[in-house]
Design a protein around this motif. Structure first.
Motif, PDB file in Angstrom:
ATOM      1  N   MET A   1       0.881  -0.977  -0.045  1.00 56.31           N
ATOM      2  CA  MET A   1       0.154   0.160  -0.044  1.00 56.31           C
ATOM      3  C   MET A   1       0.836   1.240  -0.005  1.00 56.31           C
ATOM      4  SD  MET A   1      -2.698   1.302   2.747  1.00 56.31           S
ATOM      5  CE  MET A   1      -1.601   2.775   3.345  1.00 56.31           C
ATOM      6  N   HIS A   3       1.008   5.601   0.173  1.00 55.32           N
ATOM      7  CA  HIS A   3       0.339   6.817   0.716  1.00 55.32           C
ATOM      8  C   HIS A   3       0.911   7.935   0.729  1.00 55.32           C
ATOM      9  CE1 HIS A   3       3.313   7.098   4.206  1.00 55.32           C
ATOM     10  NE2 HIS A   3       3.316   5.554   3.999  1.00 55.32           N
ATOM     11  N   LEU A  40      -8.816  11.308  -0.075  1.00 58.67           N
ATOM     12  CA  LEU A  40      -9.689  12.208   1.095  1.00 58.67           C
ATOM     13  C   LEU A  40      -9.180  13.786   0.802  1.00 58.67           C
ATOM     14  CD1 LEU A  40     -11.117  12.777   3.579  1.00 58.67           C
ATOM     15  CD2 LEU A  40      -9.063  12.451   4.857  1.00 58.67           C
ATOM     16  N   LYS A 134      -4.926  13.503   1.148  1.00 61.83           N
ATOM     17  CA  LYS A 134      -4.517  12.072   1.267  1.00 61.83           C
ATOM     18  C   LYS A 134      -4.830  11.066   0.657  1.00 61.83           C
ATOM     19  CE  LYS A 134      -2.235   9.463   4.692  1.00 61.83           C
ATOM     20  NZ  LYS A 134      -1.054   9.799   5.517  1.00 61.83           N
ATOM     21  N   ILE A 136      -4.456   7.071  -0.293  1.00 62.93           N
ATOM     22  CA  ILE A 136      -3.921   5.609  -0.091  1.00 62.93           C
ATOM     23  C   ILE A 136      -4.284   4.801  -1.320  1.00 62.93           C
ATOM     24  CG2 ILE A 136      -3.942   5.974   2.609  1.00 62.93           C
ATOM     25  CD1 ILE A 136      -6.291   3.966   2.577  1.00 62.93           C
TER      26      ILE A 136
ATOM     27  N   MET B   1      -3.430  -5.329  -1.331  1.00 63.86           N
ATOM     28  CA  MET B   1      -4.423  -4.568  -1.081  1.00 63.86           C
ATOM     29  C   MET B   1      -5.155  -4.952  -2.502  1.00 63.86           C
ATOM     30  SD  MET B   1      -5.092  -0.469  -1.039  1.00 63.86           S
ATOM     31  CE  MET B   1      -5.688  -0.567  -2.953  1.00 63.86           C
ATOM     32  N   ASN B  36     -11.947  -6.773   4.528  1.00 64.35           N
ATOM     33  CA  ASN B  36     -11.802  -5.706   5.526  1.00 64.35           C
ATOM     34  C   ASN B  36     -11.480  -4.515   4.613  1.00 64.35           C
ATOM     35  OD1 ASN B  36     -12.220  -6.483   8.382  1.00 64.35           O
ATOM     36  ND2 ASN B  36     -11.587  -8.313   7.490  1.00 64.35           N
ATOM     37  N   LEU B  38     -12.602  -0.193   3.122  1.00 66.25           N
ATOM     38  CA  LEU B  38     -13.616   0.726   3.458  1.00 66.25           C
ATOM     39  C   LEU B  38     -14.161   0.942   1.907  1.00 66.25           C
ATOM     40  CD1 LEU B  38     -11.194   3.618   4.804  1.00 66.25           C
ATOM     41  CD2 LEU B  38     -13.167   2.411   5.832  1.00 66.25           C
ATOM     42  N   GLU B 138      -8.797  -5.834   1.740  1.00 64.97           N
ATOM     43  CA  GLU B 138      -8.099  -7.166   1.251  1.00 64.97           C
ATOM     44  C   GLU B 138      -9.034  -8.295   1.868  1.00 64.97           C
ATOM     45  OE1 GLU B 138      -4.585  -7.053   3.907  1.00 64.97           O
ATOM     46  OE2 GLU B 138      -5.786  -7.814   5.663  1.00 64.97           O
TER      47      GLU B 138
ATOM     48  N   MET C   1      -1.562  -4.637   4.249  1.00 64.06           N
ATOM     49  CA  MET C   1      -2.409  -3.441   4.974  1.00 64.06           C
ATOM     50  C   MET C   1      -2.879  -3.843   6.119  1.00 64.06           C
ATOM     51  SD  MET C   1      -6.052  -2.406   3.260  1.00 64.06           S
ATOM     52  CE  MET C   1      -6.984  -3.420   4.376  1.00 64.06           C
ATOM     53  N   HIS C   3      -5.793  -3.463   9.211  1.00 64.82           N
ATOM     54  CA  HIS C   3      -7.463  -3.009   9.545  1.00 64.82           C
ATOM     55  C   HIS C   3      -7.525  -3.130  10.833  1.00 64.82           C
ATOM     56  CE1 HIS C   3      -8.895  -7.070   9.496  1.00 64.82           C
ATOM     57  NE2 HIS C   3      -7.959  -7.308   8.495  1.00 64.82           N
ATOM     58  N   ASN C  36       0.110   5.102   8.717  1.00 65.09           N
ATOM     59  CA  ASN C  36      -0.401   6.062   7.747  1.00 65.09           C
ATOM     60  C   ASN C  36      -1.776   5.236   7.029  1.00 65.09           C
ATOM     61  OD1 ASN C  36       1.290   8.153   6.841  1.00 65.09           O
ATOM     62  ND2 ASN C  36       2.789   6.959   7.705  1.00 65.09           N
ATOM     63  N   GLY C  37      -2.639   5.950   6.829  1.00 64.04           N
ATOM     64  CA  GLY C  37      -4.058   5.504   6.368  1.00 64.04           C
ATOM     65  C   GLY C  37      -5.132   6.435   6.535  1.00 64.04           C
ATOM     66  N   LEU C  38      -6.270   5.723   6.478  1.00 61.93           N
ATOM     67  CA  LEU C  38      -7.549   6.507   6.751  1.00 61.93           C
ATOM     68  C   LEU C  38      -8.265   5.867   7.899  1.00 61.93           C
ATOM     69  CD1 LEU C  38      -8.776   6.844   2.963  1.00 61.93           C
ATOM     70  CD2 LEU C  38      -7.514   8.700   4.339  1.00 61.93           C
ATOM     71  N   ILE C 136      -7.742   1.724   8.271  1.00 66.07           N
ATOM     72  CA  ILE C 136      -6.963   0.849   7.366  1.00 66.07           C
ATOM     73  C   ILE C 136      -5.826   1.681   6.937  1.00 66.07           C
ATOM     74  CG2 ILE C 136      -9.294  -0.245   6.410  1.00 66.07           C
ATOM     75  CD1 ILE C 136      -8.468   1.083   3.682  1.00 66.07           C
ATOM     76  N   GLY C 137      -4.656   0.797   6.807  1.00 63.89           N
ATOM     77  CA  GLY C 137      -3.352   1.589   6.455  1.00 63.89           C
ATOM     78  C   GLY C 137      -2.124   0.667   6.828  1.00 63.89           C
ATOM     79  N   GLU C 138      -1.317   0.928   6.869  1.00 67.02           N
ATOM     80  CA  GLU C 138      -0.103   0.466   7.309  1.00 67.02           C
ATOM     81  C   GLU C 138       0.967   1.003   8.500  1.00 67.02           C
ATOM     82  OE1 GLU C 138       1.945  -0.116   3.609  1.00 67.02           O
ATOM     83  OE2 GLU C 138       3.100   1.718   3.983  1.00 67.02           O
TER      84      GLU C 138
END
Lengths: 138, 138, 138
Positions: A1, A3, A40, A134, A136, B1, B36, B38, B138, C1, C3, C36-38, C136-138
Protein backbone atom coordinates in the motif's frame (compact mmCIF):
# COMPACT_ATOMS: atom_id res chain seq x y z
CA UNK A 1 0.00 0.00 0.00
CA UNK A 2 1.22 3.47 -0.92
CA UNK A 3 0.26 6.65 0.92
CA UNK A 4 0.62 10.32 0.15
CA UNK A 5 -0.18 13.53 2.05
CA UNK A 6 0.08 17.16 0.99
CA UNK A 7 -1.25 20.38 2.51
CA UNK A 8 -2.45 23.08 0.10
CA UNK A 9 -2.52 26.71 1.27
CA UNK A 10 -5.16 29.28 0.37
CA UNK A 11 -5.60 32.94 1.25
CA UNK A 12 -8.97 34.24 0.13
CA UNK A 13 -9.09 38.09 0.18
CA UNK A 14 -12.82 38.21 1.06
CA UNK A 15 -14.80 36.74 3.95
CA UNK A 16 -16.52 34.21 1.71
CA UNK A 17 -15.63 32.62 -1.64
CA UNK A 18 -15.65 29.36 -3.58
CA UNK A 19 -12.35 28.31 -5.18
CA UNK A 20 -12.08 25.53 -7.77
CA UNK A 21 -9.22 23.29 -6.56
CA UNK A 22 -9.75 20.35 -8.95
CA UNK A 23 -6.50 20.80 -10.88
CA UNK A 24 -4.47 21.10 -7.67
CA UNK A 25 -5.98 17.87 -6.34
CA UNK A 26 -5.28 16.16 -9.68
CA UNK A 27 -1.69 17.40 -9.35
CA UNK A 28 -1.42 15.68 -5.96
CA UNK A 29 -2.74 12.44 -7.45
CA UNK A 30 -0.17 12.56 -10.28
CA UNK A 31 2.59 13.26 -7.73
CA UNK A 32 1.48 10.31 -5.56
CA UNK A 33 1.79 7.85 -8.44
CA UNK A 34 -1.19 5.95 -6.98
CA UNK A 35 -3.35 4.20 -9.60
CA UNK A 36 -6.19 2.72 -7.54
CA UNK A 37 -7.36 3.73 -4.08
CA UNK A 38 -9.16 6.45 -2.16
CA UNK A 39 -8.41 10.17 -1.99
CA UNK A 40 -9.52 12.28 0.99
CA UNK A 41 -9.64 16.05 0.58
CA UNK A 42 -10.63 18.06 3.66
CA UNK A 43 -10.53 21.57 5.05
CA UNK A 44 -8.11 21.72 8.00
CA UNK A 45 -10.09 24.66 9.41
CA UNK A 46 -13.52 24.55 11.00
CA UNK A 47 -14.90 27.59 9.19
CA UNK A 48 -14.26 26.23 5.69
CA UNK A 49 -15.53 23.39 3.50
CA UNK A 50 -14.38 21.12 0.73
CA UNK A 51 -17.27 19.98 -1.48
CA UNK A 52 -18.04 18.71 -4.98
CA UNK A 53 -20.52 20.46 -7.22
CA UNK A 54 -20.85 22.47 -10.44
CA UNK A 55 -18.28 24.96 -11.77
CA UNK A 56 -20.96 27.53 -12.57
CA UNK A 57 -20.81 31.07 -11.23
CA UNK A 58 -24.59 31.54 -11.08
CA UNK A 59 -24.88 28.51 -8.81
CA UNK A 60 -22.12 29.85 -6.57
CA UNK A 61 -24.07 33.08 -6.15
CA UNK A 62 -27.14 30.96 -5.31
CA UNK A 63 -25.11 29.11 -2.64
CA UNK A 64 -23.98 32.43 -1.17
CA UNK A 65 -27.55 33.77 -0.91
CA UNK A 66 -28.94 30.45 0.35
CA UNK A 67 -26.30 29.92 3.05
CA UNK A 68 -26.75 33.50 4.22
CA UNK A 69 -30.48 32.79 4.56
CA UNK A 70 -29.94 29.48 6.45
CA UNK A 71 -27.19 30.86 8.74
CA UNK A 72 -26.98 34.68 8.54
CA UNK A 73 -23.75 36.44 9.48
CA UNK A 74 -25.49 39.48 11.04
CA UNK A 75 -26.42 40.45 13.60
CA UNK A 76 -23.30 38.81 15.05
CA UNK A 77 -24.76 39.18 18.56
CA UNK A 78 -27.34 36.45 17.81
CA UNK A 79 -24.63 33.79 18.35
CA UNK A 80 -23.11 32.86 21.72
CA UNK A 81 -19.85 31.93 19.96
CA UNK A 82 -19.36 35.56 18.95
CA UNK A 83 -17.77 36.88 22.14
CA UNK A 84 -14.32 37.76 20.83
CA UNK A 85 -15.05 36.45 17.33
CA UNK A 86 -17.63 37.21 14.64
CA UNK A 87 -17.50 33.94 12.70
CA UNK A 88 -20.17 31.72 14.30
CA UNK A 89 -22.13 31.72 11.03
CA UNK A 90 -19.06 30.30 9.27
CA UNK A 91 -19.09 27.27 11.61
CA UNK A 92 -22.76 26.71 10.69
CA UNK A 93 -22.38 27.23 6.94
CA UNK A 94 -19.48 24.77 6.90
CA UNK A 95 -21.75 22.02 8.31
CA UNK A 96 -24.23 22.48 5.46
CA UNK A 97 -21.52 22.32 2.79
CA UNK A 98 -19.39 19.67 4.55
CA UNK A 99 -15.79 19.32 5.74
CA UNK A 100 -14.47 16.78 3.27
CA UNK A 101 -14.92 14.69 0.17
CA UNK A 102 -13.70 11.16 -0.48
CA UNK A 103 -13.00 10.40 -4.13
CA UNK A 104 -12.34 7.08 -5.84
CA UNK A 105 -9.04 6.77 -7.70
CA UNK A 106 -9.34 4.38 -10.67
CA UNK A 107 -6.56 3.75 -13.21
CA UNK A 108 -4.69 6.85 -12.12
CA UNK A 109 -7.61 9.29 -12.40
CA UNK A 110 -10.23 10.83 -10.13
CA UNK A 111 -13.22 8.60 -10.87
CA UNK A 112 -15.64 11.46 -11.55
CA UNK A 113 -18.95 12.02 -13.28
CA UNK A 114 -19.02 14.56 -16.11
CA UNK A 115 -19.69 17.68 -14.05
CA UNK A 116 -17.99 16.90 -10.74
CA UNK A 117 -15.49 19.57 -9.66
CA UNK A 118 -13.87 20.07 -6.24
CA UNK A 119 -14.29 23.39 -4.42
CA UNK A 120 -12.76 25.00 -1.37
CA UNK A 121 -15.56 26.88 0.37
CA UNK A 122 -14.25 29.76 2.48
CA UNK A 123 -16.62 31.27 5.06
CA UNK A 124 -14.12 33.26 7.17
CA UNK A 125 -11.27 34.27 4.90
CA UNK A 126 -8.72 37.07 4.73
CA UNK A 127 -6.03 34.81 6.24
CA UNK A 128 -3.96 31.78 5.27
CA UNK A 129 -5.76 28.45 5.62
CA UNK A 130 -5.04 24.85 4.63
CA UNK A 131 -6.63 21.95 2.76
CA UNK A 132 -5.29 18.41 3.17
CA UNK A 133 -5.04 15.86 0.38
CA UNK A 134 -4.41 12.28 1.58
CA UNK A 135 -4.28 9.36 -0.83
CA UNK A 136 -3.90 5.65 -0.10
CA UNK A 137 -3.82 2.82 -2.61
CA UNK A 138 -1.40 1.17 -4.95
CA UNK B 1 -4.44 -4.52 -1.30
CA UNK B 2 -7.46 -5.29 -3.47
CA UNK B 3 -9.59 -2.69 -5.20
CA UNK B 4 -12.97 -2.79 -6.90
CA UNK B 5 -15.10 -0.25 -8.78
CA UNK B 6 -18.56 -0.51 -10.27
CA UNK B 7 -21.01 2.07 -11.60
CA UNK B 8 -24.71 1.51 -10.92
CA UNK B 9 -27.29 3.13 -13.21
CA UNK B 10 -30.63 4.58 -12.13
CA UNK B 11 -33.47 6.21 -14.02
CA UNK B 12 -36.03 7.72 -11.67
CA UNK B 13 -39.30 8.59 -13.51
CA UNK B 14 -40.07 11.58 -11.26
CA UNK B 15 -38.10 14.73 -10.47
CA UNK B 16 -37.42 13.61 -6.90
CA UNK B 17 -37.32 10.22 -5.18
CA UNK B 18 -35.42 8.14 -2.63
CA UNK B 19 -34.30 4.67 -3.77
CA UNK B 20 -33.02 1.98 -1.37
CA UNK B 21 -29.78 0.70 -2.93
CA UNK B 22 -28.49 -1.33 0.04
CA UNK B 23 -28.80 -4.74 -1.63
CA UNK B 24 -27.05 -3.52 -4.79
CA UNK B 25 -24.14 -2.18 -2.72
CA UNK B 26 -23.99 -5.48 -0.82
CA UNK B 27 -23.87 -7.23 -4.19
CA UNK B 28 -20.83 -5.14 -5.15
CA UNK B 29 -19.13 -6.07 -1.88
CA UNK B 30 -19.74 -9.79 -2.49
CA UNK B 31 -18.43 -9.44 -6.03
CA UNK B 32 -15.27 -7.67 -4.81
CA UNK B 33 -14.37 -10.50 -2.46
CA UNK B 34 -12.95 -7.91 -0.04
CA UNK B 35 -13.25 -8.89 3.63
CA UNK B 36 -11.88 -5.83 5.45
CA UNK B 37 -11.53 -2.30 4.17
CA UNK B 38 -13.50 0.80 3.23
CA UNK B 39 -16.37 1.17 0.78
CA UNK B 40 -17.14 4.51 -0.86
CA UNK B 41 -20.57 5.00 -2.44
CA UNK B 42 -21.18 8.34 -4.17
CA UNK B 43 -23.50 10.01 -6.62
CA UNK B 44 -21.63 10.77 -9.87
CA UNK B 45 -24.07 13.63 -10.55
CA UNK B 46 -24.23 16.95 -8.74
CA UNK B 47 -28.01 17.02 -8.37
CA UNK B 48 -28.23 13.71 -6.50
CA UNK B 49 -27.15 12.30 -3.14
CA UNK B 50 -26.14 9.04 -1.54
CA UNK B 51 -26.97 8.94 2.16
CA UNK B 52 -27.67 6.54 5.00
CA UNK B 53 -30.86 6.70 7.02
CA UNK B 54 -34.10 4.86 7.79
CA UNK B 55 -36.07 2.71 5.33
CA UNK B 56 -39.37 4.27 6.41
CA UNK B 57 -41.74 5.87 3.89
CA UNK B 58 -43.14 8.43 6.35
CA UNK B 59 -39.64 9.75 6.98
CA UNK B 60 -38.99 9.98 3.24
CA UNK B 61 -42.11 12.14 2.88
CA UNK B 62 -40.79 14.28 5.77
CA UNK B 63 -37.45 14.68 3.94
CA UNK B 64 -39.31 15.74 0.76
CA UNK B 65 -41.33 18.42 2.61
CA UNK B 66 -38.35 19.60 4.66
CA UNK B 67 -35.95 19.91 1.70
CA UNK B 68 -38.60 21.76 -0.29
CA UNK B 69 -38.88 24.20 2.64
CA UNK B 70 -35.10 24.67 2.97
CA UNK B 71 -34.47 24.95 -0.79
CA UNK B 72 -37.74 25.40 -2.74
CA UNK B 73 -37.91 24.43 -6.41
CA UNK B 74 -40.29 27.27 -7.38
CA UNK B 75 -40.22 29.99 -8.39
CA UNK B 76 -37.31 28.83 -10.55
CA UNK B 77 -36.48 32.47 -11.33
CA UNK B 78 -35.21 33.00 -7.76
CA UNK B 79 -31.94 31.22 -8.67
CA UNK B 80 -29.22 32.65 -10.93
CA UNK B 81 -28.29 29.10 -12.01
CA UNK B 82 -31.69 28.74 -13.69
CA UNK B 83 -30.92 30.41 -17.02
CA UNK B 84 -31.32 27.43 -19.35
CA UNK B 85 -31.95 24.98 -16.50
CA UNK B 86 -34.52 24.70 -13.71
CA UNK B 87 -32.57 22.52 -11.26
CA UNK B 88 -30.72 24.97 -8.98
CA UNK B 89 -32.74 23.71 -6.01
CA UNK B 90 -31.45 20.18 -6.71
CA UNK B 91 -27.84 21.39 -6.30
CA UNK B 92 -28.82 22.89 -2.91
CA UNK B 93 -30.82 19.90 -1.66
CA UNK B 94 -27.94 17.59 -2.55
CA UNK B 95 -25.61 19.57 -0.23
CA UNK B 96 -27.97 19.03 2.73
CA UNK B 97 -28.25 15.28 2.09
CA UNK B 98 -24.61 14.78 1.02
CA UNK B 99 -22.78 13.39 -2.01
CA UNK B 100 -21.34 10.22 -0.55
CA UNK B 101 -21.08 7.72 2.28
CA UNK B 102 -18.02 5.80 3.44
CA UNK B 103 -18.82 2.45 5.03
CA UNK B 104 -16.56 0.10 6.98
CA UNK B 105 -16.20 -3.42 5.62
CA UNK B 106 -15.58 -5.94 8.42
CA UNK B 107 -15.38 -9.71 7.92
CA UNK B 108 -16.99 -9.46 4.49
CA UNK B 109 -20.03 -7.39 5.57
CA UNK B 110 -21.07 -3.75 5.62
CA UNK B 111 -20.36 -2.88 9.27
CA UNK B 112 -23.76 -1.33 9.95
CA UNK B 113 -25.94 -0.49 12.92
CA UNK B 114 -29.40 -2.11 13.06
CA UNK B 115 -31.31 0.48 11.03
CA UNK B 116 -28.69 1.77 8.61
CA UNK B 117 -29.76 1.54 4.94
CA UNK B 118 -28.22 3.23 1.90
CA UNK B 119 -30.34 5.51 -0.30
CA UNK B 120 -29.91 7.18 -3.63
CA UNK B 121 -31.53 10.60 -3.36
CA UNK B 122 -32.66 11.93 -6.72
CA UNK B 123 -33.47 15.65 -6.97
CA UNK B 124 -33.50 16.08 -10.77
CA UNK B 125 -34.55 12.77 -12.27
CA UNK B 126 -36.29 11.59 -15.42
CA UNK B 127 -32.94 10.64 -16.99
CA UNK B 128 -30.22 8.02 -16.54
CA UNK B 129 -27.74 8.78 -13.77
CA UNK B 130 -24.93 6.91 -12.05
CA UNK B 131 -23.74 5.91 -8.57
CA UNK B 132 -20.17 4.72 -8.01
CA UNK B 133 -19.17 1.96 -5.60
CA UNK B 134 -15.43 1.81 -4.89
CA UNK B 135 -13.99 -0.67 -2.39
CA UNK B 136 -10.41 -1.05 -1.18
CA UNK B 137 -9.10 -3.54 1.34
CA UNK B 138 -8.05 -7.14 1.51
CA UNK C 1 -2.48 -3.57 4.77
CA UNK C 2 -3.63 -3.49 8.40
CA UNK C 3 -7.22 -2.97 9.51
CA UNK C 4 -8.85 -2.19 12.82
CA UNK C 5 -12.45 -1.82 14.01
CA UNK C 6 -13.87 -0.82 17.38
CA UNK C 7 -17.35 0.17 18.52
CA UNK C 8 -17.61 2.89 21.17
CA UNK C 9 -20.75 3.06 23.34
CA UNK C 10 -22.44 6.24 24.54
CA UNK C 11 -25.48 6.89 26.71
CA UNK C 12 -26.44 10.55 26.72
CA UNK C 13 -28.92 11.35 29.55
CA UNK C 14 -30.67 14.10 27.56
CA UNK C 15 -32.45 14.07 24.18
CA UNK C 16 -29.71 16.17 22.55
CA UNK C 17 -26.02 16.75 23.34
CA UNK C 18 -22.58 17.11 21.79
CA UNK C 19 -19.83 14.89 23.22
CA UNK C 20 -16.13 15.40 22.46
CA UNK C 21 -14.80 11.96 21.48
CA UNK C 22 -11.40 13.02 20.12
CA UNK C 23 -9.33 11.30 22.82
CA UNK C 24 -11.28 8.04 22.45
CA UNK C 25 -10.68 8.05 18.69
CA UNK C 26 -6.98 8.77 19.29
CA UNK C 27 -6.97 5.80 21.68
CA UNK C 28 -8.29 3.58 18.88
CA UNK C 29 -5.57 4.82 16.54
CA UNK C 30 -2.85 4.05 19.12
CA UNK C 31 -4.35 0.59 19.67
CA UNK C 32 -4.43 -0.11 15.91
CA UNK C 33 -0.71 0.59 15.54
CA UNK C 34 -1.42 2.02 12.08
CA UNK C 35 0.96 4.82 11.03
CA UNK C 36 -0.43 5.93 7.66
CA UNK C 37 -3.90 5.41 6.28
CA UNK C 38 -7.52 6.51 6.64
CA UNK C 39 -9.74 6.50 9.71
CA UNK C 40 -13.54 6.38 9.41
CA UNK C 41 -15.63 7.39 12.41
CA UNK C 42 -19.41 7.12 12.03
CA UNK C 43 -22.57 7.00 14.07
CA UNK C 44 -24.14 3.53 13.86
CA UNK C 45 -27.56 5.08 14.55
CA UNK C 46 -29.61 7.18 12.16
CA UNK C 47 -30.59 9.83 14.72
CA UNK C 48 -27.01 10.75 15.63
CA UNK C 49 -23.99 12.37 13.95
CA UNK C 50 -20.23 12.33 14.06
CA UNK C 51 -18.74 15.65 12.96
CA UNK C 52 -15.62 17.78 13.30
CA UNK C 53 -15.77 21.32 14.59
CA UNK C 54 -14.76 23.57 17.49
CA UNK C 55 -14.61 22.52 21.15
CA UNK C 56 -16.40 25.68 22.28
CA UNK C 57 -19.54 25.57 24.41
CA UNK C 58 -21.00 28.80 23.01
CA UNK C 59 -20.84 27.34 19.51
CA UNK C 60 -22.52 24.16 20.69
CA UNK C 61 -25.41 26.22 22.06
CA UNK C 62 -25.56 28.00 18.69
CA UNK C 63 -25.78 24.62 16.93
CA UNK C 64 -28.61 23.55 19.25
CA UNK C 65 -30.64 26.73 18.54
CA UNK C 66 -29.89 26.65 14.82
CA UNK C 67 -30.78 22.98 14.32
CA UNK C 68 -34.00 23.46 16.28
CA UNK C 69 -34.85 26.33 13.90
CA UNK C 70 -34.01 24.32 10.75
CA UNK C 71 -35.76 21.13 11.93
CA UNK C 72 -37.94 21.77 15.02
CA UNK C 73 -38.81 18.90 17.35
CA UNK C 74 -42.31 20.19 18.14
CA UNK C 75 -45.07 19.90 17.23
CA UNK C 76 -44.22 16.23 16.71
CA UNK C 77 -47.42 15.81 14.67
CA UNK C 78 -45.90 17.84 11.80
CA UNK C 79 -43.88 14.76 10.74
CA UNK C 80 -45.34 11.62 9.11
CA UNK C 81 -42.54 9.56 10.68
CA UNK C 82 -43.94 10.33 14.14
CA UNK C 83 -46.62 7.64 14.35
CA UNK C 84 -45.24 5.55 17.19
CA UNK C 85 -42.07 7.65 17.51
CA UNK C 86 -41.32 11.31 18.21
CA UNK C 87 -37.84 11.52 16.71
CA UNK C 88 -38.37 12.58 13.07
CA UNK C 89 -36.55 15.86 13.75
CA UNK C 90 -33.50 13.84 14.88
CA UNK C 91 -33.32 12.13 11.45
CA UNK C 92 -33.35 15.59 9.83
CA UNK C 93 -30.81 17.21 12.17
CA UNK C 94 -28.43 14.30 11.62
CA UNK C 95 -28.41 15.00 7.85
CA UNK C 96 -27.31 18.61 8.45
CA UNK C 97 -24.50 17.59 10.80
CA UNK C 98 -23.53 14.42 8.90
CA UNK C 99 -23.18 10.70 9.68
CA UNK C 100 -19.42 10.32 9.52
CA UNK C 101 -15.98 11.81 9.22
CA UNK C 102 -12.96 10.44 7.38
CA UNK C 103 -9.63 11.50 8.85
CA UNK C 104 -6.13 11.13 7.44
CA UNK C 105 -3.63 9.20 9.55
CA UNK C 106 -0.08 10.46 9.02
CA UNK C 107 2.95 9.24 10.96
CA UNK C 108 0.76 7.69 13.64
CA UNK C 109 -1.37 10.78 14.33
CA UNK C 110 -4.74 12.18 13.27
CA UNK C 111 -3.66 14.65 10.60
CA UNK C 112 -5.63 17.60 11.99
CA UNK C 113 -5.62 21.36 11.76
CA UNK C 114 -5.18 23.32 15.00
CA UNK C 115 -8.82 23.46 16.09
CA UNK C 116 -10.26 20.24 14.68
CA UNK C 117 -12.00 18.08 17.30
CA UNK C 118 -14.36 15.13 16.80
CA UNK C 119 -17.87 15.21 18.26
CA UNK C 120 -20.66 12.73 18.73
CA UNK C 121 -23.89 14.61 18.07
CA UNK C 122 -26.85 13.00 19.84
CA UNK C 123 -30.35 14.03 18.71
CA UNK C 124 -32.42 11.26 20.33
CA UNK C 125 -30.58 10.14 23.43
CA UNK C 126 -31.48 8.60 26.79
CA UNK C 127 -30.42 5.15 25.56
CA UNK C 128 -27.22 3.30 24.65
CA UNK C 129 -25.92 4.02 21.15
CA UNK C 130 -22.76 3.19 19.20
CA UNK C 131 -20.04 4.91 17.19
CA UNK C 132 -17.75 2.88 14.90
CA UNK C 133 -14.05 3.55 14.39
CA UNK C 134 -12.54 1.74 11.40
CA UNK C 135 -8.92 2.26 10.37
CA UNK C 136 -7.04 0.88 7.38
CA UNK C 137 -3.42 1.50 6.47
CA UNK C 138 0.00 0.29 7.39
Amino acid sequence: MKHFAKELWFEVPTRRAFVNITSQVEGCLAESNIQNGLLLCNAMHITASVFINDNESGLHQDYEVWLEKLAPHAPVSQYKHNGYEDNADAHLKRQVMGREVVIAVTDGNLHFGTWEQIFYGEFDGRRKKRVLVKIIGE
